[in-house]
Design a protein around this motif. Structure first.
Motif, PDB file in Angstrom:
ATOM      1  N   GLU A  68      -0.619   0.703 -29.349  1.00  0.00           N
ATOM      2  CA  GLU A  68      -0.898   0.429 -28.033  1.00  0.00           C
ATOM      3  C   GLU A  68      -0.430   1.599 -27.114  1.00  0.00           C
ATOM      4  O   GLU A  68      -1.688   1.949 -26.283  1.00  0.00           O
ATOM      5  N   ALA A  69       0.301   2.190 -27.529  1.00  0.00           N
ATOM      6  CA  ALA A  69       0.791   3.507 -26.705  1.00  0.00           C
ATOM      7  C   ALA A  69      -0.350   4.496 -27.030  1.00  0.00           C
ATOM      8  O   ALA A  69      -0.739   5.465 -26.079  1.00  0.00           O
ATOM      9  N   LEU A  70      -0.687   4.835 -28.293  1.00  0.00           N
ATOM     10  CA  LEU A  70      -1.739   5.580 -28.679  1.00  0.00           C
ATOM     11  C   LEU A  70      -3.211   5.426 -27.823  1.00  0.00           C
ATOM     12  O   LEU A  70      -4.020   6.135 -27.467  1.00  0.00           O
ATOM     13  N   THR A  71      -3.476   3.918 -27.792  1.00  0.00           N
ATOM     14  CA  THR A  71      -4.865   3.617 -27.426  1.00  0.00           C
ATOM     15  C   THR A  71      -4.649   3.878 -25.897  1.00  0.00           C
ATOM     16  O   THR A  71      -5.618   4.267 -25.063  1.00  0.00           O
ATOM     17  N   ALA A  72      -3.291   3.607 -25.036  1.00  0.00           N
ATOM     18  CA  ALA A  72      -3.254   4.127 -23.774  1.00  0.00           C
ATOM     19  C   ALA A  72      -3.549   5.392 -23.257  1.00  0.00           C
ATOM     20  O   ALA A  72      -4.033   5.917 -22.588  1.00  0.00           O
TER      21      ALA A  72
END
Length: 334
Positions: free
Chosen positions: A71-75
């Motif tokens: 999720e952090a990488l996606t953001a």
């Protein structure tokens, strides 16, 4: 399975009466062994179950951590994509501004180059006009010198040139002034014709026309092909305008006769064809002079083919110089 074995052994022992002591001890030892083995097996099974539960818990934690990382990488990816799009838009904006500046600069450079070319052309034309004026001045001075020499030969002082008790003659008149010989009057007429034709030719490029005095009674006017014709034969409107002006000058001199000579280049090497082309060129020019008031009795037409070139070059410029029309103006005063 092991739990079934132990009761079976106990049952067997119970059914056997009067068992020797050593055999009893052996059986008891064997029983204890199996008990221990059973306890150990149960303990291992419990430990395996606990480990299995722990592994499940660890796997679940790692999974949550990885989900949070994804999720952090996606953001982060979304933010970077937005930054990229912003930079791309800014780049395209700057590129458009740069192209606009280059286009404006190019237009300004082209305008300056065009202005410079026009000024250079104007300066060249001025220089050509100045050179033509110098040529005309030299020709006039030569004509005056010839007239003065004729006066001195006749015993008249140069200061009495053209003096007479009668009224002065009108400019361009063919009446012979008093106290002037025929040769003097001829030179005077040639000088007058040259002066008037210089004014006619002053507006045309020096490279396309030339005027020369030959002796004291002839004036040769050379006209390039481009001044008179677009196709090399028929006279175009610009050529008709030029010949009309020339005829307007020559009509005022009754003693003037005109020899129209056409010239061709040596393209193809066909002498007969070149003679015919040059003759047709001269005839077309003479016809226009007749239309503008020159008497046919004052005109002679000739074609020289390619036998009288002004240059032996083979370029298009050289060939055009050879494809010329000449007007040889002769004055006969008696």
């Amino acid at each position: 399975m092991k739990r079934l074995i132990i009761p079976a052994l106990l049952t067997a022992i119970g059914m056997s009466a009067c068992v020797p002591k050593n055999q009893y001890e052996a059986l008891e030892t064997e029983r204890n062994y199996y008990r221990n083995q059973t306890a150990l097996a149960d303990s291992l099974n419990d430990q395996r179950a606990i480990s299995s539960y722990d592994e499940v818990d660890v796997t679940g934690v790692e999974l949550n951590q990885r989900i949070r990382q994804v999720e952090a990488l996606t953001a982060t990816n979304v933010a970077l994509n937005q930054s990229y799009q912003s930079l791309q838009a800014r780049y395209e904006e700057l590129l458009g501004q740069s192209q606009e500046l280059l286009s404006t600069s190019g237009d300004q450079v082209s305008s300056l180059q065009q202005s410079l070319a026009e000024r250079t052309t104007a300066v060249s034309q001025r220089e050509d006009e100045l050179r033509q004026m110098e040529v005309d001045l030299a020709a006039r001075e030569a004509a005056i010198a010839r007239v003065e020499a004729d006066f001195q030969t006749a015993g008249d002082a140069p200061g009495t040139y053209g003096s007479s008790a009668s009224a002065p003659l009108a400019y361009g008149s063919s009446v012979t002034p008093q106290n002037l010989s025929a040769s003097q009057n001829t030179a005077l007429r040639i000088n007058e014709i040259q002066s008037e034709l210089s004014q006619v030719l002053a507006s045309y490029p020096v490279s396309s026309q030339k005027m020369e005095v030959e002796g004291s009674d002839k004036l040769r006017v050379t006209l390039s092909e481009s001044l008179l014709s677009s196709d090399g034969f028929s006279i175009n409107p610009a050529g008709q305008s030029l010949l009309r002006s020339i005829a307007g000058v020559l009509r005022n001199y009754a003693s003037a006769e005109i020899l129209v000579i056409g010239h061709a280049d040596n393209t193809g090497g066909n002498a007969l064809r070149a003679y015919e082309d040059s003759s047709d060129k001269a005839i077309n020019a003479a016809t226009q002079l007749i239309n503008f008031g020159i008497s046919p009795r004052k005109l002679t037409v000739a074609g020289k083919g390619f036998y009288d070139p002004v240059t032996n070059g083979i370029t298009q410029v050289d060939l055009e110089k050879n494809r010329r029309t000449e007007l040889v103006i002769s004055v006969y005063e008696y």
